[in-house]
Design an enzyme around this catalytic site. Structure first.
Site, PDB file in Angstrom:
ATOM      1  N   ASP A  28      40.688   8.440  -1.439  1.00 25.25           N
ATOM      2  CA  ASP A  28      41.162   9.691  -0.854  1.00 25.25           C
ATOM      3  C   ASP A  28      42.213  10.356  -1.734  1.00 25.25           C
ATOM      4  OD1 ASP A  28      39.565   8.771   1.083  1.00 25.25           O
ATOM      5  OD2 ASP A  28      41.097   8.640   2.657  1.00 25.25           O
ATOM      6  N   ALA A  29      43.059   9.522  -2.317  1.00 27.78           N
ATOM      7  CA  ALA A  29      44.154  10.082  -3.113  1.00 27.78           C
ATOM      8  C   ALA A  29      43.623  10.864  -4.308  1.00 27.78           C
ATOM      9  CB  ALA A  29      45.075   8.961  -3.591  1.00 27.78           C
ATOM     10  N   GLU A  30      42.524  10.376  -4.879  1.00 26.25           N
ATOM     11  CA  GLU A  30      41.933  11.054  -6.024  1.00 26.25           C
ATOM     12  C   GLU A  30      41.333  12.395  -5.574  1.00 26.25           C
ATOM     13  OE1 GLU A  30      42.146  10.644  -9.026  1.00 26.25           O
ATOM     14  OE2 GLU A  30      40.480  11.698  -9.975  1.00 26.25           O
ATOM     15  N   TYR A  31      40.700  12.385  -4.410  1.00 27.42           N
ATOM     16  CA  TYR A  31      40.161  13.626  -3.855  1.00 27.42           C
ATOM     17  C   TYR A  31      41.294  14.635  -3.668  1.00 27.42           C
ATOM     18  CZ  TYR A  31      37.539  16.844  -0.898  1.00 27.42           C
ATOM     19  OH  TYR A  31      36.942  17.963  -0.394  1.00 27.42           O
ATOM     20  N   SER A  58      15.849  29.184  23.803  1.00 27.16           N
ATOM     21  CA  SER A  58      16.154  27.958  24.543  1.00 27.16           C
ATOM     22  C   SER A  58      14.834  27.215  24.735  1.00 27.16           C
ATOM     23  CB  SER A  58      16.806  28.287  25.873  1.00 27.16           C
ATOM     24  OG  SER A  58      15.946  29.094  26.625  1.00 27.16           O
ATOM     25  N   LYS A  89      17.922  15.103  21.908  1.00 25.33           N
ATOM     26  CA  LYS A  89      18.521  16.353  22.385  1.00 25.33           C
ATOM     27  C   LYS A  89      20.029  16.141  22.426  1.00 25.33           C
ATOM     28  CE  LYS A  89      18.041  20.108  25.619  1.00 25.33           C
ATOM     29  NZ  LYS A  89      19.453  20.370  25.896  1.00 25.33           N
ATOM     30  N   LYS A  96       8.409  18.568  19.791  1.00 25.93           N
ATOM     31  CA  LYS A  96       7.959  19.823  19.187  1.00 25.93           C
ATOM     32  C   LYS A  96       6.591  19.595  18.565  1.00 25.93           C
ATOM     33  CE  LYS A  96      12.746  20.956  18.166  1.00 25.93           C
ATOM     34  NZ  LYS A  96      13.819  20.955  17.165  1.00 25.93           N
TER      35      LYS A  96
HETATM   36  S1  IVH Z   1      15.320  23.188  19.231  1.00 27.77           S
HETATM   37  C1  IVH Z   1      12.900  26.696  19.911  1.00 27.77           C
HETATM   38  N1  IVH Z   1      16.161  20.705  19.032  1.00 27.77           N
HETATM   39  O1  IVH Z   1      19.101  22.520  23.332  1.00 27.77           O
HETATM   40  C2  IVH Z   1      13.699  25.485  20.028  1.00 27.77           C
HETATM   41  N2  IVH Z   1      17.399  22.190  20.408  1.00 27.77           N
HETATM   42  O2  IVH Z   1      17.660  24.788  25.175  1.00 27.77           O
HETATM   43  C3  IVH Z   1      15.125  25.759  19.819  1.00 27.77           C
HETATM   44  N3  IVH Z   1      19.370  21.146  21.435  1.00 27.77           N
HETATM   45  O3  IVH Z   1      20.540  25.549  22.699  1.00 27.77           O
HETATM   46  C4  IVH Z   1      15.998  24.606  19.965  1.00 27.77           C
HETATM   47  N4  IVH Z   1      19.127  19.161  20.544  1.00 27.77           N
HETATM   48  O4  IVH Z   1      21.555  23.663  21.476  1.00 27.77           O
HETATM   49  C5  IVH Z   1      16.377  21.908  19.584  1.00 27.77           C
HETATM   50  N5  IVH Z   1      16.793  18.492  18.705  1.00 27.77           N
HETATM   51  C6  IVH Z   1      17.003  19.703  19.265  1.00 27.77           C
HETATM   52  C7  IVH Z   1      18.098  19.938  20.118  1.00 27.77           C
HETATM   53  C8  IVH Z   1      18.261  21.197  20.684  1.00 27.77           C
HETATM   54  C9  IVH Z   1      19.871  19.917  21.331  1.00 27.77           C
HETATM   55  C10 IVH Z   1      19.955  22.218  22.280  1.00 27.77           C
HETATM   56  C11 IVH Z   1      20.182  23.497  21.537  1.00 27.77           C
HETATM   57  C12 IVH Z   1      19.597  24.590  22.373  1.00 27.77           C
HETATM   58  C13 IVH Z   1      19.147  23.888  23.598  1.00 27.77           C
HETATM   59  C14 IVH Z   1      17.752  24.364  23.907  1.00 27.77           C
END
Ligand code: IVH
Length: 678
Positions: free
Chosen positions: A34-37, A83, A122, A296
């Site tokens: 860290d000190a070098e950084y 969302s 998630k 997905k």
């Molecule tokens: S994908 C089209 N992947 O969940 C898809 N979202 O309601 C867009 N989130 O506001 C989001 N982990 O903050 C995606 N692995 C993940 C996620 C994630 C958390 C949250 C994100 C978003 C909400 C979706």
């Protein structure tokens, strides 16, 4: 040689510092001390101060906390931040329903092959869009309503894991999206510090992270360590996007941003269900909160075909897990006396299902926190249970009380043994002054000793310990090993067979490891990790018992408070006697051992520094070999360094070693040391 031209030198320093920031924050594998950084950082700061025209947005000096804004500026998202539809059925049904919908939309028949999915966690934090132009972070924005978010660049810049410049060949424009979150340990540490200060504690990691990111004054982030995981893209220009989501995440990781490793490309509903179950089993062990997993469709072309319904893509779904916070009525408040005598108010709750299990007790931590949260019997409270952390009451649900309920008070006498309750100066904790006279402290000491991670005496649970202590059968730890079948079988609800089982379990526990034994003793400040470090470093109990504070300080992660606590413990004749009695009872382990290996430790107590590239060993391999031999690897050379191991292109550390007269060896020399020569 460093360049005398300030512009060239500044660019050089920026590149070097950004490289080391990535090693440190993202890969968790620093290459320099860290000190070098800090030294390089200060050099860059000085150049920029003298030549303000050389300042660039990707300069690591721009991470510095302290910017204050009059208000957050709106940011329009070129590609809306969507969302995801949530599948609230927390059983396998949620995954099956999603797969069935996707197949229907794609008009797939039963004979068609399974759809390929990218499955990921998630994260429970705040969504952020990072905009990189020519590889440089130019803007970070919240999601807002999806169309328009807020510019929070000043705060996001303080997060070490978020690169200010992408690694490698970056496109003219790329927006990377992900979640800013707070790890559970960072959250617990923050709250622990708040408690010590007598300040307000935070409710949960998500609110804390989200609140911090939206602050106008970035100084509010100084004490809050935030983290980031990328999970998708926004707008891009001049970039050939990978054809699948999985490959997209790989590309983002190659740019140097953190992408969580717990992700998988799976086939069909079966693959989704397996992923959901695998992660559910791991959920408590993860270092951060998740509220579910996300599926997905992996193929981007298929994603395009599926499109959107209102603001949600048809190609993604969030599959939830049971919530980690719930509301329930507070039925009572009891005082629990801990192993060290600390009095903790414990909430007696109407049983409630939280984070996967039913709980009826939750900690209220201490009197001050209880008062600040203003919880009283009869209130509806919010309880949180996440990971291995003890369930806690995080607050009350606002609402008027129908009747007057008096404020909770700490007792003046220990509810267990009647000894006086004391509060040490400067401490917020109340303690029973009874020591091992107090049955509660004795019980806790026994339970700790017998615990799964300590001596692992199977079958010695709290009911039995209650009986043993209350019945006067046991007063000290070693007496545990004097229990015979006859004495035990006389206890309530104790059949001959269970008595014999316990005696057998006690016998079995005698063969243990030094680390477990040390941990089992319940020395203040010595947790499992410290016990392991001590065992590894010293190799024998006698050496630990006789170690000076200075010698103890040489152990990994042992600071002055821990060292003093160990010293004080072994200075007490009473504690030494307990140790001797336990040994006399037949407790044993292989000396020189913290785990199971009994290899010789020729480098015990020696500090080595590695520099340059060794011909055959990588840095990591060399470090492992040295540690396995009992040595310690340090990042910088000092008078305390025993050996410097130098390879090709060794730099300033080699000079320093020569200056201080420290022995310098090459890889062959290191091997000789490891083999026991010196
Ligand atoms: S994908 C089209 N992947 O969940 C898809 N979202 O309601 C867009 N989130 O506001 C989001 N982990 O903050 C995606 N692995 C993940 C996620 C994630 C958390 C949250 C994100 C978003 C909400 C979706």
């Amino acid at each position: 040689m460093s360049s005398p031209d300030p512009a060239v030198r500044a660019a050089e320093l920026r590149a070097t510092l950004n490289h080391h920031a990535h090693r440190y924050y993202v890969l968790d594998a620093p290459e320099i001390p860290d000190a070098e950084y800090d030294r390089l950082f200060q050099e860059l700061q000085a150049i920029e101060a003298a030549h303000p025209e050389l300042l660039t947005p990707d300069s690591p000096t721009q991470r510095v906390i302290g910017q204050v804004l009059p208000g957050l500026v709106p940011v329009k998202h070129e590609v809306p931040m969507l969302s995801i539809r949530t599948e609230t059925d927390t059983t396998a049904g949620g995954a099956l329903a999603f797969d069935a919908r996707v197949r229907r939309e794609l008009a797939l028949g039963e004979a068609d092959p399974p759809v390929e999915y990218a499955a990921e966690l998630k994260f429970d934090g705040l969504a952020i869009n990072l905009r990189y132009e020519d590889g440089v972070l130019v803007q970070a924005a919240t999601r807002g309503d999806g169309e328009t978010g807020e510019d929070v660049t000043h705060n996001i810049r303080t997060i070490g894991q978020i690169l200010l410049r992408l690694i490698g060949e970056a496109p003219p424009l790329i927006e990377i999206r992900g979640e800013v979150y707070m790890r559970r340990d960072d959250f617990e540490r923050l709250n622990e510090r708040q408690r010590e200060k007598g300040a307000k504690t935070f409710i949960n990691p998500r609110n804390t992270a989200a609140g911090a990111v939206r602050q106008l004054d970035s100084r509010a982030l100084a004490d809050k360590k935030l983290s980031f995981f990328a999970y998708g893209l926004g707008e891009t220009r001049g970039w050939a996007r990978p054809a699948t989501h999985g490959a997209t995440l790989d590309a983002i990781a190659a740019f140097g941003l953190p992408v969580n490793a717990e992700r998988a490309v799976v086939q069909g509903a079966e693959g989704l269900v397996a992923f959901h179950q695998r992660i559910a089993a791991q959920r408590d062990a993860l270092p951060f909160d998740i509220d579910g997993v996300v599926y997905k469709v992996n193929d981007i072309a298929l994603q395009k075909r599926l499109g959107f319904v209102s603001r949600e893509p048809r190609w993604a779904v969030a599959h939830k897990y049971p919530a980690q916070e719930q509301m329930t009525p507070l039925r009572g408040i009891e005082i629990q006396v801990g192993r060290t005598g600390k009095l903790t108010p414990v909430a007696k709750l109407e049983p409630v299902f939280v984070g996967g299990t039913t709980i009826s007790n939750a900690t209220l931590h201490n009197l001050f926190e209880l008062r600040r949260k203003d919880v009283r019997i009869g209130d509806t409270v919010i309880v949180r249970r996440a990971g291995d952390v003890i369930p806690e009451v995080v607050g009350r649900v606002p609402g008027e009380r129908k009747h007057y309920v008096p404020n909770f008070r700490m007792p003046r006498e220990c509810p267990v043994c009647g000894s006086r309750v004391v509060r040490e100066k400067g401490s917020i904790d109340y303690r029973c002054s009874g020591g091992l006279f107090c049955a509660a402290q004795r019980k806790q000491a026994l339970l700790h000793f017998a615990g799964r991670r300590a001596m692992d005496v199977e079958g010695l649970g709290d009911k039995l310990v209650d009986q043993l202590v209350d019945g006067g059968l046991i007063r000290t730890l070693p007496e545990l090993y004097t229990l015979g079948v006859a004495k035990l079988a006389a206890l309530d609800r104790m059949a001959d067979k269970s008595a014999a089982n316990l005696v057998a379990a006690l016998e079995k526990s005698k063969h243990t490891t030094l680390a477990r034994f040390l941990y089992a003793l319940g020395i203040r400040q010595v947790g499992e990790a410290t016990a392991k470090d001590l065992a590894k470093h010293f190799g024998s109990l006698d050496r630990i018992m006789d170690a000076s504070v200075e010698q103890l300080l040489e152990v990994n992660d042992v600071g002055p408070i821990v060292a003093q606590s160990i010293r004080t413990f072994f200075e007490q004749p009473h504690n030494r006697e307990v140790v001797e009695q336990l040994r006399a009872a037949g407790i044993r382990w292989d000396e020189h051992d913290g785990s199971a290996d009994t290899s010789p430790r020729p480098l015990l107590g020696k500090t080595l520094v590695l520099t340059g590239t060794l011909p055959a060993l990588s840095r990591e391999e060399a470090k492992e070999l040295i540690e396995a031999a009992g040595g310690k690897v340090s990042g910088s050379v000092s008078k305390k360094t025993h050996f410097v191991i130098a390879g090709e292109e060794a730099g300033s550390k080699l000079d320093k070693a020569r200056e201080l007269g420290v022995t310098v060896l090459d890889e062959a020399g290191l091997r000789a040391l490891l083999a026991g020569g010196s």
